[in-house]
Design a protein around this motif. Structure first.
Motif, PDB file in Angstrom:
ATOM      1  N   HIS A 226       2.078   9.206 -12.661  1.00  0.00           N
ATOM      2  CA  HIS A 226       0.909   8.599 -12.780  1.00  0.00           C
ATOM      3  C   HIS A 226      -0.105   9.279 -11.783  1.00  0.00           C
ATOM      4  CE1 HIS A 226       3.309   5.329 -14.634  1.00  0.00           C
ATOM      5  NE2 HIS A 226       4.525   5.614 -13.452  1.00  0.00           N
ATOM      6  N   ARG A 227      -0.340  10.203 -11.775  1.00  0.00           N
ATOM      7  CA  ARG A 227      -1.041  10.913 -10.643  1.00  0.00           C
ATOM      8  C   ARG A 227      -2.720  10.532 -11.408  1.00  0.00           C
ATOM      9  NH1 ARG A 227      -2.083  17.390  -9.614  1.00  0.00           N
ATOM     10  NH2 ARG A 227      -3.970  16.939  -8.536  1.00  0.00           N
ATOM     11  N   THR A 228      -2.790  10.874 -12.433  1.00  0.00           N
ATOM     12  CA  THR A 228      -4.278  10.448 -12.825  1.00  0.00           C
ATOM     13  C   THR A 228      -4.716   9.056 -12.971  1.00  0.00           C
ATOM     14  OG1 THR A 228      -3.902  12.265 -14.747  1.00  0.00           O
ATOM     15  CG2 THR A 228      -5.819  10.429 -15.138  1.00  0.00           C
ATOM     16  N   GLU A 229      -3.733   8.203 -12.908  1.00  0.00           N
ATOM     17  CA  GLU A 229      -4.097   6.647 -12.650  1.00  0.00           C
ATOM     18  C   GLU A 229      -4.198   6.404 -11.417  1.00  0.00           C
ATOM     19  OE1 GLU A 229      -1.332   3.946 -15.210  1.00  0.00           O
ATOM     20  OE2 GLU A 229      -0.667   6.209 -15.695  1.00  0.00           O
ATOM     21  N   PHE A 230      -3.581   7.040 -10.416  1.00  0.00           N
ATOM     22  CA  PHE A 230      -3.840   6.567  -8.978  1.00  0.00           C
ATOM     23  C   PHE A 230      -5.318   7.418  -8.513  1.00  0.00           C
ATOM     24  CE2 PHE A 230       0.979   5.849  -8.634  1.00  0.00           C
ATOM     25  CZ  PHE A 230       0.752   4.597  -8.171  1.00  0.00           C
ATOM     26  N   GLU A 231      -5.245   8.490  -8.782  1.00  0.00           N
ATOM     27  CA  GLU A 231      -6.609   9.124  -8.694  1.00  0.00           C
ATOM     28  C   GLU A 231      -7.882   8.223  -9.057  1.00  0.00           C
ATOM     29  OE1 GLU A 231      -6.454  13.180 -10.318  1.00  0.00           O
ATOM     30  OE2 GLU A 231      -5.412  13.878  -8.713  1.00  0.00           O
ATOM     31  N   ARG A 232      -7.713   8.046 -10.412  1.00  0.00           N
ATOM     32  CA  ARG A 232      -8.768   6.754 -10.790  1.00  0.00           C
ATOM     33  C   ARG A 232      -9.292   5.718  -9.861  1.00  0.00           C
ATOM     34  NH1 ARG A 232      -8.904   2.485 -12.932  1.00  0.00           N
ATOM     35  NH2 ARG A 232      -6.687   2.640 -13.653  1.00  0.00           N
ATOM     36  N   MET A 233      -7.782   5.027  -9.590  1.00  0.00           N
ATOM     37  CA  MET A 233      -8.037   3.784  -8.739  1.00  0.00           C
ATOM     38  C   MET A 233      -8.276   4.148  -7.476  1.00  0.00           C
ATOM     39  SD  MET A 233      -4.381   2.190  -9.993  1.00  0.00           S
ATOM     40  CE  MET A 233      -3.887   1.687  -8.198  1.00  0.00           C
ATOM     41  N   ALA A 234      -8.089   5.107  -6.850  1.00  0.00           N
ATOM     42  CA  ALA A 234      -8.587   5.505  -5.569  1.00  0.00           C
ATOM     43  C   ALA A 234      -9.978   5.864  -5.584  1.00  0.00           C
ATOM     44  CB  ALA A 234      -7.782   6.905  -5.000  1.00  0.00           C
ATOM     45  N   ARG A 235     -10.551   6.678  -6.637  1.00  0.00           N
ATOM     46  CA  ARG A 235     -12.014   7.058  -6.631  1.00  0.00           C
ATOM     47  C   ARG A 235     -13.061   5.397  -6.697  1.00  0.00           C
ATOM     48  NH1 ARG A 235     -10.038  11.565  -8.904  1.00  0.00           N
ATOM     49  NH2 ARG A 235     -11.182  13.315  -7.985  1.00  0.00           N
ATOM     50  N   VAL A 236     -12.114   4.567  -7.456  1.00  0.00           N
ATOM     51  CA  VAL A 236     -12.784   3.286  -7.642  1.00  0.00           C
ATOM     52  C   VAL A 236     -13.027   2.400  -6.477  1.00  0.00           C
ATOM     53  CG1 VAL A 236     -12.653   0.904  -8.566  1.00  0.00           C
ATOM     54  CG2 VAL A 236     -12.522   2.797 -10.295  1.00  0.00           C
ATOM     55  N   ARG A 237     -12.000   2.591  -5.545  1.00  0.00           N
ATOM     56  CA  ARG A 237     -11.698   1.768  -4.421  1.00  0.00           C
ATOM     57  C   ARG A 237     -12.576   2.483  -3.347  1.00  0.00           C
ATOM     58  NH1 ARG A 237      -5.803  -0.915  -4.056  1.00  0.00           N
ATOM     59  NH2 ARG A 237      -6.223  -1.846  -6.039  1.00  0.00           N
ATOM     60  N   LEU A 238     -12.628   3.876  -3.357  1.00  0.00           N
ATOM     61  CA  LEU A 238     -13.507   4.381  -2.468  1.00  0.00           C
ATOM     62  C   LEU A 238     -14.908   4.137  -2.550  1.00  0.00           C
ATOM     63  CD1 LEU A 238     -13.910   6.494   0.091  1.00  0.00           C
ATOM     64  CD2 LEU A 238     -14.024   8.226  -1.574  1.00  0.00           C
ATOM     65  N   ALA A 239     -15.468   4.470  -4.021  1.00  0.00           N
ATOM     66  CA  ALA A 239     -16.847   3.947  -4.141  1.00  0.00           C
ATOM     67  C   ALA A 239     -17.338   2.458  -3.994  1.00  0.00           C
ATOM     68  CB  ALA A 239     -16.908   4.113  -5.775  1.00  0.00           C
ATOM     69  N   SER A 240     -16.152   1.756  -4.042  1.00  0.00           N
ATOM     70  CA  SER A 240     -16.491   0.327  -3.827  1.00  0.00           C
ATOM     71  C   SER A 240     -16.423  -0.061  -2.357  1.00  0.00           C
ATOM     72  CB  SER A 240     -15.838  -0.743  -4.490  1.00  0.00           C
ATOM     73  OG  SER A 240     -14.518  -0.641  -4.177  1.00  0.00           O
ATOM     74  N   GLY A 241     -15.974   0.887  -1.491  1.00  0.00           N
ATOM     75  CA  GLY A 241     -15.932   0.495  -0.020  1.00  0.00           C
ATOM     76  C   GLY A 241     -14.717  -0.266   0.315  1.00  0.00           C
ATOM     77  N   GLU A 242     -13.651  -0.409  -0.672  1.00  0.00           N
ATOM     78  CA  GLU A 242     -12.356  -0.760  -0.378  1.00  0.00           C
ATOM     79  C   GLU A 242     -11.497   0.038   0.535  1.00  0.00           C
ATOM     80  OE1 GLU A 242     -10.601  -3.117  -3.706  1.00  0.00           O
ATOM     81  OE2 GLU A 242     -12.225  -2.562  -4.763  1.00  0.00           O
ATOM     82  N   LEU A 243     -11.807  -0.114   1.922  1.00  0.00           N
ATOM     83  CA  LEU A 243     -10.834   0.794   2.682  1.00  0.00           C
ATOM     84  C   LEU A 243     -10.358  -0.002   3.855  1.00  0.00           C
ATOM     85  CD1 LEU A 243     -13.383   3.893   2.965  1.00  0.00           C
ATOM     86  CD2 LEU A 243     -11.514   3.646   1.539  1.00  0.00           C
ATOM     87  N   GLU A 244      -9.039   0.287   4.223  1.00  0.00           N
ATOM     88  CA  GLU A 244      -8.637  -0.242   5.530  1.00  0.00           C
ATOM     89  C   GLU A 244      -8.186   0.712   6.512  1.00  0.00           C
ATOM     90  OE1 GLU A 244      -5.002  -2.428   4.623  1.00  0.00           O
ATOM     91  OE2 GLU A 244      -5.810  -3.422   2.732  1.00  0.00           O
ATOM     92  N   ASP A 245      -9.188   0.579   7.542  1.00  0.00           N
ATOM     93  CA  ASP A 245      -9.281   1.591   8.645  1.00  0.00           C
ATOM     94  C   ASP A 245      -9.428   3.010   8.082  1.00  0.00           C
ATOM     95  OD1 ASP A 245      -8.780  -0.399  10.398  1.00  0.00           O
ATOM     96  OD2 ASP A 245      -6.779  -0.335  10.209  1.00  0.00           O
ATOM     97  N   GLY A 246     -10.213   3.099   7.067  1.00  0.00           N
ATOM     98  CA  GLY A 246     -10.654   4.463   6.616  1.00  0.00           C
ATOM     99  C   GLY A 246      -9.666   5.021   5.633  1.00  0.00           C
ATOM    100  N   ILE A 247      -8.827   4.316   5.037  1.00  0.00           N
ATOM    101  CA  ILE A 247      -7.650   4.553   4.202  1.00  0.00           C
ATOM    102  C   ILE A 247      -7.758   3.876   3.140  1.00  0.00           C
ATOM    103  CG2 ILE A 247      -5.189   4.793   4.055  1.00  0.00           C
ATOM    104  CD1 ILE A 247      -4.813   4.873   7.029  1.00  0.00           C
ATOM    105  N   ILE A 248      -7.439   4.566   1.972  1.00  0.00           N
ATOM    106  CA  ILE A 248      -7.379   3.920   0.566  1.00  0.00           C
ATOM    107  C   ILE A 248      -6.056   3.324   0.441  1.00  0.00           C
ATOM    108  CG2 ILE A 248      -7.970   4.040  -1.925  1.00  0.00           C
ATOM    109  CD1 ILE A 248      -9.445   6.598  -1.106  1.00  0.00           C
ATOM    110  N   VAL A 249      -5.873   2.208   0.165  1.00  0.00           N
ATOM    111  CA  VAL A 249      -4.666   1.416   0.034  1.00  0.00           C
ATOM    112  C   VAL A 249      -4.426   1.007  -1.285  1.00  0.00           C
ATOM    113  CG1 VAL A 249      -3.256  -0.749   0.558  1.00  0.00           C
ATOM    114  CG2 VAL A 249      -4.698   0.271   2.334  1.00  0.00           C
ATOM    115  N   LEU A 250      -3.385   1.646  -1.977  1.00  0.00           N
ATOM    116  CA  LEU A 250      -2.965   1.384  -3.406  1.00  0.00           C
ATOM    117  C   LEU A 250      -1.860   0.469  -3.694  1.00  0.00           C
ATOM    118  CD1 LEU A 250      -3.800   5.031  -4.651  1.00  0.00           C
ATOM    119  CD2 LEU A 250      -5.290   3.017  -4.952  1.00  0.00           C
TER     120      LEU A 250
END
Length: 69
Positions: free
Chosen positions: A42-66
């Motif tokens: 599921h690498r491509t899907e996780f990368e897409r989700m991570a980019r969306v969360r990073l762009a929207s600032g959805e970080l917890e202590d600087g980490i992208i949580v999926l």
């Protein structure tokens, strides 16, 4: 992609341009082999989700949580 399984959490790094960002995924996998296989599948899907969360600032202590797909 570097993967570490620690107490049901997979931690991995994804490249975003010249930088790397830490991502964390809570799982029910028992082994690193199972977790890595799942991430690779599921690498491509996780990368897409991570980019969306990073762009929207959805970080917890600087980490992208999926979450599992």
């Amino acid at each position: 992609m570097r993967v570490k399984l620690d107490g049901g959490t997979i931690t991995f790094l994804l490249a975003f341009g010249a930088s790397r960002k830490t991502c964390r995924l809570a799982t029910t996998f028992n082994t690193q082999k199972q977790a890595f296989s799942y991430l690779q599948k599921h690498r491509t899907e996780f990368e897409r989700m991570a980019r969306v969360r990073l762009a929207s600032g959805e970080l917890e202590d600087g980490i992208i949580v999926l979450s599992l797909l």
